[in-house]
Design a protein around this motif. Structure first.
Motif, PDB file in Angstrom:
ATOM      1  N   LEU A 299       0.827  -1.206   0.000  1.00 44.73           N
ATOM      2  CA  LEU A 299       0.000   0.000   0.000  1.00 44.73           C
ATOM      3  C   LEU A 299       0.862   1.257   0.000  1.00 44.73           C
ATOM      4  O   LEU A 299       0.462   2.295  -0.531  1.00 44.73           O
ATOM      5  N   GLY A 300       2.047   1.156   0.611  1.00 43.91           N
ATOM      6  CA  GLY A 300       2.932   2.308   0.670  1.00 43.91           C
ATOM      7  C   GLY A 300       3.413   2.781  -0.687  1.00 43.91           C
ATOM      8  O   GLY A 300       3.841   3.938  -0.832  1.00 43.91           O
ATOM      9  N   LYS A 301       3.342   1.906  -1.688  1.00 45.18           N
ATOM     10  CA  LYS A 301       3.745   2.295  -3.036  1.00 45.18           C
ATOM     11  C   LYS A 301       2.756   3.282  -3.661  1.00 45.18           C
ATOM     12  O   LYS A 301       3.121   4.054  -4.555  1.00 45.18           O
ATOM     13  N   SER A 302       1.513   3.236  -3.187  1.00 45.61           N
ATOM     14  CA  SER A 302       0.467   4.068  -3.794  1.00 45.61           C
ATOM     15  C   SER A 302      -0.082   5.139  -2.869  1.00 45.61           C
ATOM     16  O   SER A 302      -0.608   6.152  -3.336  1.00 45.61           O
ATOM     17  N   TYR A 303       0.037   4.911  -1.541  1.00 43.67           N
ATOM     18  CA  TYR A 303      -0.564   5.845  -0.593  1.00 43.67           C
ATOM     19  C   TYR A 303       0.496   6.336   0.391  1.00 43.67           C
ATOM     20  O   TYR A 303       1.165   5.531   1.057  1.00 43.67           O
TER      21      TYR A 303
ATOM     22  N   ILE B  56       5.604   4.741   5.521  1.00 37.49           N
ATOM     23  CA  ILE B  56       6.650   4.617   6.544  1.00 37.49           C
ATOM     24  C   ILE B  56       7.346   3.260   6.476  1.00 37.49           C
ATOM     25  O   ILE B  56       8.486   3.130   6.924  1.00 37.49           O
ATOM     26  N   ILE B  57       6.675   2.236   5.934  1.00 37.70           N
ATOM     27  CA  ILE B  57       7.270   0.913   5.816  1.00 37.70           C
ATOM     28  C   ILE B  57       7.737   0.712   4.381  1.00 37.70           C
ATOM     29  O   ILE B  57       6.940   0.804   3.447  1.00 37.70           O
ATOM     30  N   PRO B  58       9.020   0.428   4.170  1.00 35.38           N
ATOM     31  CA  PRO B  58       9.543   0.280   2.811  1.00 35.38           C
ATOM     32  C   PRO B  58       9.070  -1.021   2.170  1.00 35.38           C
ATOM     33  O   PRO B  58       8.566  -1.916   2.861  1.00 35.38           O
ATOM     34  N   PRO B  59       9.221  -1.149   0.836  1.00 36.22           N
ATOM     35  CA  PRO B  59       8.867  -2.407   0.159  1.00 36.22           C
ATOM     36  C   PRO B  59       9.636  -3.581   0.747  1.00 36.22           C
ATOM     37  O   PRO B  59      10.773  -3.439   1.195  1.00 36.22           O
ATOM     38  N   PHE B  60       9.013  -4.744   0.725  1.00 36.76           N
ATOM     39  CA  PHE B  60       9.631  -5.939   1.300  1.00 36.76           C
ATOM     40  C   PHE B  60      10.851  -6.340   0.482  1.00 36.76           C
ATOM     41  O   PHE B  60      10.850  -6.281  -0.737  1.00 36.76           O
ATOM     42  N   GLU B  61      11.897  -6.743   1.185  1.00 31.01           N
ATOM     43  CA  GLU B  61      13.084  -7.275   0.515  1.00 31.01           C
ATOM     44  C   GLU B  61      13.660  -8.405   1.360  1.00 31.01           C
ATOM     45  O   GLU B  61      13.443  -8.470   2.576  1.00 31.01           O
ATOM     46  N   PHE B  62      14.401  -9.310   0.707  1.00 31.48           N
ATOM     47  CA  PHE B  62      15.054 -10.394   1.447  1.00 31.48           C
ATOM     48  C   PHE B  62      16.332 -10.775   0.702  1.00 31.48           C
ATOM     49  O   PHE B  62      16.300 -11.503  -0.280  1.00 31.48           O
ATOM     50  N   ASN B  63      17.438 -10.243   1.192  1.00 31.71           N
ATOM     51  CA  ASN B  63      18.752 -10.529   0.645  1.00 31.71           C
ATOM     52  C   ASN B  63      19.433 -11.558   1.549  1.00 31.71           C
ATOM     53  O   ASN B  63      19.633 -11.293   2.738  1.00 31.71           O
ATOM     54  N   PRO B  64      19.779 -12.749   1.021  1.00 33.75           N
ATOM     55  CA  PRO B  64      20.393 -13.794   1.860  1.00 33.75           C
ATOM     56  C   PRO B  64      21.629 -13.320   2.615  1.00 33.75           C
ATOM     57  O   PRO B  64      21.860 -13.741   3.756  1.00 33.75           O
ATOM     58  N   ALA B  65      22.429 -12.463   2.003  1.00 36.47           N
ATOM     59  CA  ALA B  65      23.634 -11.967   2.673  1.00 36.47           C
ATOM     60  C   ALA B  65      23.271 -11.119   3.892  1.00 36.47           C
ATOM     61  O   ALA B  65      23.897 -11.234   4.957  1.00 36.47           O
ATOM     62  N   ILE B  66      22.254 -10.274   3.740  1.00 34.90           N
ATOM     63  CA  ILE B  66      21.797  -9.462   4.876  1.00 34.90           C
ATOM     64  C   ILE B  66      21.125 -10.337   5.920  1.00 34.90           C
ATOM     65  O   ILE B  66      21.314 -10.159   7.127  1.00 34.90           O
TER      66      ILE B  66
END
Length: 347
Positions: free
Chosen positions: A94-98, A103-113
């Protein structure tokens, strides 16, 4: 958000229950000047929202686990994490449009992180699991006392891990908290060794969590919401083996299928997961719109309200020694928060 000092952050993680799992993500609140810039109605609304969400988490969890129909604290914790992840994904989308949800960024999942976040997640899982196991075995009136030693462990681990010493007034506050813990435990009518052990263990992991958050934040660009993405995702995978090894899943499938077929049960479980996630938003708003002093007062006041409501709702018997222990633990916690607030102002 900017990074913040370790001692300030560890102090923030002293509150109870689910609050502790989220407060360590947040920067120290502003000074009282911030409250002058916001209307009284806004401050009241933010504090009221924090009270409602925080109390709901504790009481709903106790309602679910207090009965004999579904005494599976680890599975309850795991399901609430799943609900939290789903809400994170929805909110981030929803944060992408509203702008309201941005306040919450798009979901991400980097194995190294994720590999760098994993030690924090282990501490996080143990903190949440032991917290709910404690709540399962103790009365809500005693819950605050059973988990009050997080301040003492914070000072211990701050010295052992970070090499930081603590002021004399803060040590006095810890002594008061420990005295309250001892007297409250001795005077508890429905005393449970399991509940106390789980509570002490949870307190220790709460203290470790405040330290590990600081060590892990740089891996996610000091973004507490991004860290929440990784932490929640990994926690789901970390906790499920505990559900299996503990025997909860097999026992649940063998003895509680009638409960699991009830729609109202899953509705209650989901609402509890939503309120657990809501702690993130409540603490974000409280830190943004109030002050360090207000946060300290709110934490202690909420613990008092929680104890009083628990006595009224669950009709838990309270002995005079138990009441004295509760008062000492609450006073010591409040005094500790006040000391840290004064030290922060001095800096």
């Amino acid at each position: 958000m900017a990074n913040y000092k370790e001692d300030d952050d560890i102090q923030l993680s002293r509150q109870d229950g689910q609050d502790e799992s989220q407060e360590a993500f947040l920067p120290p609140p502003a000074t009282t000047q911030s409250e002058k810039q916001n209307g009284v109605s806004l401050i009241v609304a933010v504090i009221g929202f924090y009270f409602a969400i925080s109390l709901s988490v504790v009481f709903l969890n106790k309602i679910i686990m207090s009965g004999s129909d579904f005494p599976y604290a680890l599975f309850v914790t795991w399901y609430q994490l799943v609900v939290a992840l789903v809400l994170l994904l929805i909110w981030a989308h929803l944060g992408k449009s509203y702008a309201l949800f941005s306040i919450i960024p798009p979901f991400e999942f980097n194995p190294a992180i994720a590999k760098r976040v994993a030690p924090l997640t282990f501490v996080y899982v143990m903190m949440l699991a032991l917290n709910n196991l404690c709540l399962k075995y103790v009365e809500v009136t005693f819950y605050q006392v059973a988990r009050s030693l997080s301040i003492n462990f914070t000072i211990l681990f701050t010295y052992l891990i970070l090499g930081k010493t603590t002021s004399a007034p803060a040590l006095i506050a810890c002594g008061i908290v420990f005295l309250g813990f001892a007297i409250g435990s001795y005077g508890e009518i429905n005393f449970s060794w399991a509940g106390v052990i789980y509570g002490v263990g949870s307190s220790a992991f709460v203290a470790l969590y405040g330290i590990y958050v600081q060590k892990t934040l740089p891996a996610v660009d000091n973004n507490q919401w991004k860290l929440l993405h990784y932490n929640t995702t990994l926690a789901i995978f970390f906790l499920f083996p505990l559900v299996l090894v503990s025997g909860e899943l097999s026992d649940m499938l063998a003895n509680s299928m009638d409960v699991m077929y009830r729609m109202n049960f899953w509705v209650l479980m989901t609402i509890t997961g939503i309120t657990g996630f809501g702690i993130n938003i409540a603490m974000f708003l409280q830190v943004k719109y109030t002050s360090a002093l207000t946060n300290t007062i709110c934490g202690t006041a909420k613990a008092c309200v929680q104890t009083i409501l628990a006595a009224m709702i669950f009709q838990n018997p309270i002995s005079s020694l138990n009441a004295l222990g509760i008062l000492l633990a609450l006073f010591g916690s409040g005094y500790y928060g006040w000391v840290r607030y004064q030290e922060r102002l001095a800096k």
